[in-house]
Enzyme design. Structure first.
Site, mmCIF file in Angstrom:
data_model
loop_
_atom_site.group_PDB
_atom_site.id
_atom_site.type_symbol
_atom_site.label_atom_id
_atom_site.label_comp_id
_atom_site.label_asym_id
_atom_site.label_seq_id
_atom_site.Cartn_x
_atom_site.Cartn_y
_atom_site.Cartn_z
ATOM 1 N N CYS A 370 0.749 -1.072 -0.443
ATOM 2 C CA CYS A 370 0.190 0.369 0.139
ATOM 3 C C CYS A 370 0.539 1.247 -0.075
ATOM 4 O O CYS A 370 0.737 2.263 -0.839
ATOM 5 C CB CYS A 370 -1.120 -0.293 0.975
ATOM 6 N N ARG A 399 6.195 -11.665 5.370
ATOM 7 C CA ARG A 399 6.175 -11.138 6.992
ATOM 8 C C ARG A 399 6.633 -12.050 7.521
ATOM 9 O O ARG A 399 6.581 -13.429 7.110
ATOM 10 C CB ARG A 399 4.068 -11.170 6.774
ATOM 11 N N GLN A 417 0.933 -10.591 -3.300
ATOM 12 C CA GLN A 417 -0.374 -10.865 -3.064
ATOM 13 C C GLN A 417 -0.473 -9.925 -4.422
ATOM 14 O O GLN A 417 0.105 -9.458 -5.183
ATOM 15 C CB GLN A 417 -0.526 -9.555 -2.562
ATOM 16 N N ASP A 419 -2.308 -7.707 -5.155
ATOM 17 C CA ASP A 419 -2.380 -5.735 -4.782
ATOM 18 C C ASP A 419 -2.961 -5.197 -5.383
ATOM 19 O O ASP A 419 -2.490 -4.809 -7.119
ATOM 20 C CB ASP A 419 -1.656 -5.867 -3.646
ATOM 21 N N HIS A 421 -4.938 -0.426 -5.237
ATOM 22 C CA HIS A 421 -6.238 0.236 -5.280
ATOM 23 C C HIS A 421 -6.182 1.370 -6.257
ATOM 24 O O HIS A 421 -6.037 1.686 -7.307
ATOM 25 C CB HIS A 421 -4.434 1.293 -4.015
ATOM 26 N N LYS A 501 -15.371 -2.858 5.344
ATOM 27 C CA LYS A 501 -14.935 -4.338 4.061
ATOM 28 C C LYS A 501 -15.851 -5.247 3.540
ATOM 29 O O LYS A 501 -16.975 -5.877 4.100
ATOM 30 C CB LYS A 501 -13.701 -4.347 4.164
ATOM 31 N N HIS A 547 -8.562 -0.256 -0.886
ATOM 32 C CA HIS A 547 -7.438 -2.036 -1.416
ATOM 33 C C HIS A 547 -8.389 -3.250 -1.662
ATOM 34 O O HIS A 547 -9.745 -3.450 -0.932
ATOM 35 C CB HIS A 547 -6.960 -2.130 0.039
#
Length: 673
Positions: A370, A399, A417, A419, A421, A501, A547
């Site tokens: 992000c 992680r 990911q 991912d 946005h 979410k 997200h």
């Protein structure tokens, strides 16, 4: 209305409809292949085709059970191969949520097991014993147990159940509970009592022989438990209160059902899940590995797995570009200060790897993408006319996970990911969410996932952002889901502190649900990074940030795919789509020519030789190769191949160009040959 066929029926139908004319003039190698297939069992998986009402066999779905799943997975009786004529006898497994009777049975079984343990091992100290998804467990402070010990405990449980002892609820004062616990010398129960704030204290007795601190609920009598519907499954170590500084306890897991038929169905389901384990299949098919020399939780994609990842990534990128996303590539590390601004160092530090010092500055492996996407947004001033802005990245993050929690592809330390946005204005939220839902459905349907569980999580007690924007965002998410026509549940107060979410779980061939897709509105990071745009009045305003991920992570999603298909991937996704097999090495030169031509046409093909044809075929079946092109003297002479489909059976003899045309058509339409 969908029609479900067993795999034998599919093979027969496809073979007859696609190649009846070829089989009538089958040359020698085709007869050899036919003879071999009649003598040897081909391991066609227990698959089912769904005849789509608009496109016939255009979309096939592999499943151990292809019926509507309303509660737990629908499981055919043990020993059945899943053909349509046994569908009426399939067992629908209830859940704790759908059956209070089952929940009570499981909770009581935990107590009965604890009573049995203390009857067999009087020095054992009891702790806690809840019901769980498929049964129950109880933790004991005692000497390590073996499978032989479990048999003793189960025998004593059967005796207790057979006595039909009543479950009696009693309310006592805190002082009375303390006295009884001290008299029983149960130190863990004293600690549990101290954590109970409500009064009076409730105790459940099994007859007058055993009792436990408990709020219930339970069955009325042990006689309501069917002995043959209960099984003790395993023993594991567990630290008291999950604290590694506290004693290691013995945790006994058990499963319990309403009747013996359900237990048998569950055990059959467990065996099927074991057969589909992505770690075993990944090794058998040489798709990926975790190398000890490199470290736990770090995935090595082997050539076959890597080509499948490439196919997934390529498809993902094309769809995102079609939906108006710009693709990004961003670094894997950044200065630690970036993670201070984002708040990750304050709220997520325990999941991050240690920092590294470079030229007297601290850098951090990224745990999320992000902040990078925000920096790309901030590179220039934006006008209200620029919105919506959609950016997407297949970004690898790192992680920290404890070694004991790592699990194949499902729990790793480095993963990619999918991912994305979206930066938008508040009135655009609904349309953007609807667009994400459409994109999510399009991607998931490609892989055979068409059943979802959807949850909308709303504002928690602690949150950022004002009431008006929370209300707007929540209503926008609800309206988008309503417009989509998807059923969903509201998780009141379950949203993130920074926004509401939507979470979506996909349902696999066994009816298991996997969390993959998520859509989150964020009021926090735009404020932390002070991102703005210029509105129509030339004033600076803050945009909304969304997200979203569809697959979640490529590693985890690939693990789900492996288990969903049991390694029997559809033709378009198979790492090797066709194997060319010579009857003898005399045909090897022609086989290489055929393979070269297949590859030039975009078909993933390889030659396999050096063994007798029956063994070559068995090996290809074991490796779940969708298509085999057998070449003998006649095929060389006529410049043909004799084709066998893993799903369609023998397709007969055809020209190489015809074979290529049919394969490419099947790949393009995501169907079978």
């Amino acid at each position: 209305m969908a029609v479900f066929l067993g795999h034998r029926a599919i093979a027969m139908a496809l073979s007859l409809s696609l190649s009846k004319h070829c089989l009538l003039s089958c040359p020698s190698s085709a007869r050899l292949l036919s003879h071999f297939s009649s003598k040897c069992h081909f391991n066609v998986s227990p698959s089912f085709a769904i005849l789509n009402r608009t496109s016939g066999l255009r979309r096939a779905k592999f499943s151990a059970v292809a019926t509507e799943v309303t509660e737990k997975p629908t499981v055919p009786p043990p020993g059945e191969d899943g053909d349509a004529n046994v569908s009426e006898r399939r067992v629908v497994l209830p859940t704790n949520e759908s059956s209070e009777k089952l929940l009570r049975i499981r909770h009581t079984c935990a107590h009965v097991m604890a009573m049995a343990v203390q009857k067999v091992y009087p020095d054992a100290k009891v702790t806690i014993g809840p019901w769980i998804e498929n049964g129950f467990y109880y933790d004991f402070d005692m000497e390590p147990l073996t499978d032989k010990d479990l048999k003793k405990i189960k025998k004593e449980m059967d005796r207790i159940i057979g006595k039909r002892l009543p479950l009696i609820r009693e309310e006592v004062s805190r002082d009375e509970a303390q006295q009884r616990i001290m008299a029983a010398n149960e130190p863990y129960k004293m600690e549990i009592l101290d954590s109970i704030k409500e009064e009076p204290i409730t105790i459940y007795h099994i007859g007058n022989e055993w009792w436990d601190l408990c709020a219930g609920p339970h069955v009325e009598s042990t006689g309501e438990i069917e002995r043959k519907a209960v099984e003790l499954e395993s023993v594991a170590g567990a630290y008291w209160r999950g604290d590694t500084n506290k004693p290691m306890l013995q945790r006994i897991y058990g499963t319990a059902w309403e009747n013996e038929e359900q237990l048998k169905a569950y055990l059959h389901f467990k065996e099927e899940a074991k057969r589909r384990d992505h770690r075993r299949i990944g090794q058998d098919l040489d798709l990926f590995s975790i190398q000890d020399e490199a470290g736990g939780g770090l995935v090595f994609w082997h050539p076959k797995g890597a080509i499948q990842r490439h196919i997934i990534e390529d498809s993902w990128k094309k769809i995102h570009i079609q939906h108006g996303y710009d693709l990004l590539y961003t670094p894997h590390v950044a200065k630690a200060d970036l993670w201070k601004i984002s708040g990750h160092l304050d709220f997520y530090r325990e999941n991050m790897f240690d920092q590294m010092e470079i030229e007297e500055e601290l850098y951090q492996l990224r745990p999320m993408n992000c902040p990078y996407h925000i920096l790309v947004y901030k590179r220039k001033l934006h006008s209200y006319r620029d919105f919506p802005i959609r950016v997407a990245e297949l970004g690898t993050v790192y992680r920290y996970e404890l070694s004991g929690s790592l699990h194949g592809l499902f729990r790793v330390r480095g993963f990619t990911q999918d991912d994305a946005h979206i930066f938008c204005l508040d009135y655009q939220i609904k349309d953007e969410i609807k667009g994400v839902l459409d994109l999510t459905e399009e991607i998931l349907l490609q892989f055979g996932f068409d059943k979802y569980e959807v949850n909308l999580s709303t504002r928690p007690e602690k949150s950022v952002g004002d009431d008006e924007i929370w209300e707007k965002a929540t209503v926008a998410l609800q309206d988008a889901l309503n417009d989509k026509g998807w059923d969903y549940q509201i998780d009141d107060g379950g949203g993130a502190f920074y926004g509401p979410k939507i979470d979506l779980k996909i349902e696999d061939a066994l009816g298991r649900k996997w969390q993959c897709s998520t859509i989150q509105v964020d009021f926090n990071l735009p404020q932390r990074f002070d991102i703005t745009y210029v509105d129509s009045n030339q004033e600076k305003k803050r945009p909304i940030m969304i997200h979203r991920a569809v697959l979640g992570s490529l590693e985890r999603f690939f693990g789900v795919l492996i288990e969903h298909y049991a390694g029997d991937f559809p033709l378009w996704l198979s790492p090797v789509q066709a194997r060319v097999l010579p009857v003898t090495d005399t045909q090897l030169e022609y086989c290489n020519e055929v393979t070269k031509k297949l590859r030039a046409s975009g078909i993933r093909a390889e030659v396999c030789s050096g063994e007798r044809l029956p063994k070559l075929i068995r090996t290809s079946e074991k490796l779940k190769i969708p298509l085999m092109a057998v070449v003998g003297p006649k095929e060389v002479e006529t410049q043909c191949v004799t084709v066998r489909s893993r799903f369609g059976g023998e397709l007969g003899t055809m020209q190489v160009d015809e074979f290529i045309c049919r394969v490419n058509h099947a790949i393009e339409t995501r169907t079978f040959l």
